[in-house]
Design a protein around this motif. Structure first.
Motif, PDB file in Angstrom:
ATOM      1  N   GLY A   1     -99.163  26.979 118.314  1.00 11.73           N
ATOM      2  CA  GLY A   1     -99.355  28.408 118.558  1.00 11.73           C
ATOM      3  C   GLY A   1    -100.389  29.097 117.707  1.00 11.73           C
ATOM      4  O   GLY A   1    -101.596  28.893 117.855  1.00 11.73           O
ATOM      5  N   ASN A   2     -99.933  29.904 116.752  1.00 13.26           N
ATOM      6  CA  ASN A   2    -100.821  30.825 116.053  1.00 13.26           C
ATOM      7  C   ASN A   2    -101.895  30.135 115.214  1.00 13.26           C
ATOM      8  O   ASN A   2    -103.037  30.590 115.164  1.00 13.26           O
ATOM      9  N   HIS A   3    -101.547  29.057 114.530  1.00 11.90           N
ATOM     10  CA  HIS A   3    -102.539  28.346 113.723  1.00 11.90           C
ATOM     11  C   HIS A   3    -103.641  27.778 114.615  1.00 11.90           C
ATOM     12  O   HIS A   3    -104.830  27.855 114.280  1.00 11.90           O
ATOM     13  N   ALA A   4    -103.253  27.239 115.765  1.00  9.51           N
ATOM     14  CA  ALA A   4    -104.239  26.695 116.696  1.00  9.51           C
ATOM     15  C   ALA A   4    -105.218  27.769 117.145  1.00  9.51           C
ATOM     16  O   ALA A   4    -106.439  27.534 117.222  1.00  9.51           O
ATOM     17  N   GLN A   5    -104.706  28.956 117.418  1.00  7.95           N
ATOM     18  CA  GLN A   5    -105.569  30.031 117.882  1.00  7.95           C
ATOM     19  C   GLN A   5    -106.514  30.509 116.776  1.00  7.95           C
ATOM     20  O   GLN A   5    -107.680  30.818 117.027  1.00  7.95           O
ATOM     21  N   GLY A   6    -106.015  30.558 115.544  1.00  6.04           N
ATOM     22  CA  GLY A   6    -106.866  30.945 114.426  1.00  6.04           C
ATOM     23  C   GLY A   6    -107.988  29.941 114.203  1.00  6.04           C
ATOM     24  O   GLY A   6    -109.147  30.317 113.990  1.00  6.04           O
ATOM     25  N   VAL A   7    -107.659  28.656 114.252  1.00  2.00           N
ATOM     26  CA  VAL A   7    -108.671  27.610 114.070  1.00  2.00           C
ATOM     27  C   VAL A   7    -109.698  27.662 115.198  1.00  2.00           C
ATOM     28  O   VAL A   7    -110.913  27.572 114.965  1.00  2.00           O
ATOM     29  N   ALA A   8    -109.221  27.832 116.438  1.00  5.59           N
ATOM     30  CA  ALA A   8    -110.135  27.892 117.579  1.00  5.59           C
ATOM     31  C   ALA A   8    -111.105  29.066 117.445  1.00  5.59           C
ATOM     32  O   ALA A   8    -112.314  28.924 117.695  1.00  5.59           O
ATOM     33  N   PHE A   9    -110.591  30.226 117.053  1.00  7.55           N
ATOM     34  CA  PHE A   9    -111.427  31.415 116.901  1.00  7.55           C
ATOM     35  C   PHE A   9    -112.519  31.177 115.866  1.00  7.55           C
ATOM     36  O   PHE A   9    -113.692  31.520 116.073  1.00  7.55           O
ATOM     37  N   MET A  10    -112.148  30.570 114.746  1.00  5.70           N
ATOM     38  CA  MET A  10    -113.114  30.372 113.677  1.00  5.70           C
ATOM     39  C   MET A  10    -114.088  29.236 113.992  1.00  5.70           C
ATOM     40  O   MET A  10    -115.231  29.250 113.518  1.00  5.70           O
TER      41      MET A  10
END
Length: 411
Positions: free
Chosen positions: A78-87
């Motif tokens: 979930g959230n960690h994946a989205q943060g990594v993808a964004f960066m």
């Protein structure tokens, strides 16, 4: 000899670097909660970050410190994946993200959207432990940088920027900060950066209280069972690095909340305040109720850590909230198989008792049938009166609301 930068210095530098990516998340005074608790209650709205959680902070800080790396690997549902993808998109890096096969498609799609061509997603493993191992094995073979969600010094340092912003926005350190805990990255970072200037209370779901277990046992332990309802904080074992920073926290400063209770705040924030919070994001607000006497007259900040809520879960959240508040119950009624029996039962119901479910089960005898009944009401005391009338009428019933074994099969 030049002094090395302190943790506070490094977290401040991380916060400064973030301004090239997103503005500080809002710190908002909440009138409803302030009036309720006779205190000055502020919400640190991490649910309003670009990826609707604080996880972008750790990913940003860790990746900016690895400028020569072209490949970043993580495992997340979930959230960690989205943060990594964004960066990955922001820095122009390649990301490989491993997600459990059971991850909701909404989260997979959002991760792919944030990555915008810079990430590839591997769906593997029914359980997160399997997914994590697959990600680490792949990373070891391919030579990428594995970006852990919380057990990483740079990630912890990045999450500490939450505290930097709070103090800057408020102009002073608050009396108390309420911190949700999953793997411990943000709570350890905030606690360390404050360095005693504010009191901290840590909030965990009862089905994932890994910090409390570690403090009780004197070190990180793996929980035998984890309830995944509070998915942003359903962690079986606190990270070693976060624990090293939190090891001296008094166990009584860790508040453990039942999952059903957290649903009460999710609904209130949505219906009254128009704030969408995921279960982990609502924990710090719900826990204020346990500290009524302590926080009266004080300035308190509750960190709403995320707002990635799947609205398909809303009926379940409502159901859990009602059950926790005693406003909904399920029971098995043994109903005589004769004309008029159902009418007799309906006449027993009170004016505020509403049938939410009515389902015949298999007959237990020739002259009787079992019926699954779900009742919603407006006051828990109504059930005492209803059950008294049922007993007085001679009808046999069994309350199964809190019987998890039975509920798995019939609810």
């Amino acid at each position: 000899m030049t002094d090395l930068p302190t943790f506070q210095d490094r977290a401040r530098a991380a916060e400064t670097a973030m301004r090239a990516v997103f503005p500080p998340t809002p710190l908002q005074r909440n009138a409803l909660l302030s009036d309720r608790y006779d205190a000055d209650i502020w919400l640190k709205r991490e649910d309003l970050s670009p990826v609707r959680s604080y996880k972008i902070r750790g990913a940003l800080n860790a990746m900016r410190k690895q400028p020569d790396r072209d490949l970043f690997v993580c495992a997340s549902a979930g959230n960690h994946a989205q943060g990594v993808a964004f960066m990955c998109k922001h820095f122009g890096k390649r990301g490989v993200i491993f997600m459990p096969v059971t991850t909701p498609q909404q989260k997979v799609m959002k991760t792919r959207m944030f990555g915008d061509g810079h990430v590839e997603i591997h769906m593997t493993g029914d359980y997160f432990d399997e997914t994590l191992k697959a990600a680490q094995d792949w990373c070891a073979r391919e030579g990428g940088h594995f970006l852990a969600p919380f057990d990483d010094d740079d990630v912890i340092e990045g999450q500490a920027s939450v505290a930097v912003e709070i103090c800057d926005q408020l102009g002073v350190a608050p009396d108390l900060i309420m911190l949700p805990v999953g793997g411990g990255g943000m709570s350890a970072g905030v606690f360390s950066w404050l360095n005693g200037r504010s009191s901290c209370r840590f909030v965990e779901p009862s089905g994932g209280a890994c910090l409390r277990a570690a403090l009780d046992q004197g070190g990180p332990v793996t929980l035998g069972h984890v309830d995944n309802f509070v998915d942003g904080a359903a962690v079986a074992r606190i990270g070693d690095k976060p624990y090293a920073l939190l090891r001296d926290v008094p166990a009584d400063d860790v508040l453990v909340l039942p999952e059903d209770r957290i649903c009460r705040t999710i609904l209130e924030m949505l219906n009254v305040e128009g704030i969408v919070l995921e279960p982990a994001g609502a924990m710090s607000v719900e826990a204020l109720d346990d500290l009524r006497d302590e926080i009266r007259g004080k300035t308190v900040v509750a960190v709403t850590s995320g707002g990635n809520f799947d609205f398909e879960r809303l009926p379940e959240v409502k159901e859990r909230s009602q059950r926790f508040q005693g406003l909904k119950k399920y029971f098995i009624l043994r109903l005589p198989q004769r004309p008029g029996a159902l009418k007799e039962f309906l006449n027993i119901l009170g004016p505020e008792d509403d049938i939410a479910r009515f389902e015949y089960l298999k007959k237990s005898a020739r002259n009787f049938g079992s019926v699954l009944i779900g009742i919603e009401t407006t006051d828990p005391a109504n059930f005492d009166r209803l059950f008294a009338r049922l007993s007085g009428s001679g009808m046999t019933y069994q309350d199964i609301t809190d019987d998890e074994t039975v509920a798995q099969f019939v609810l």
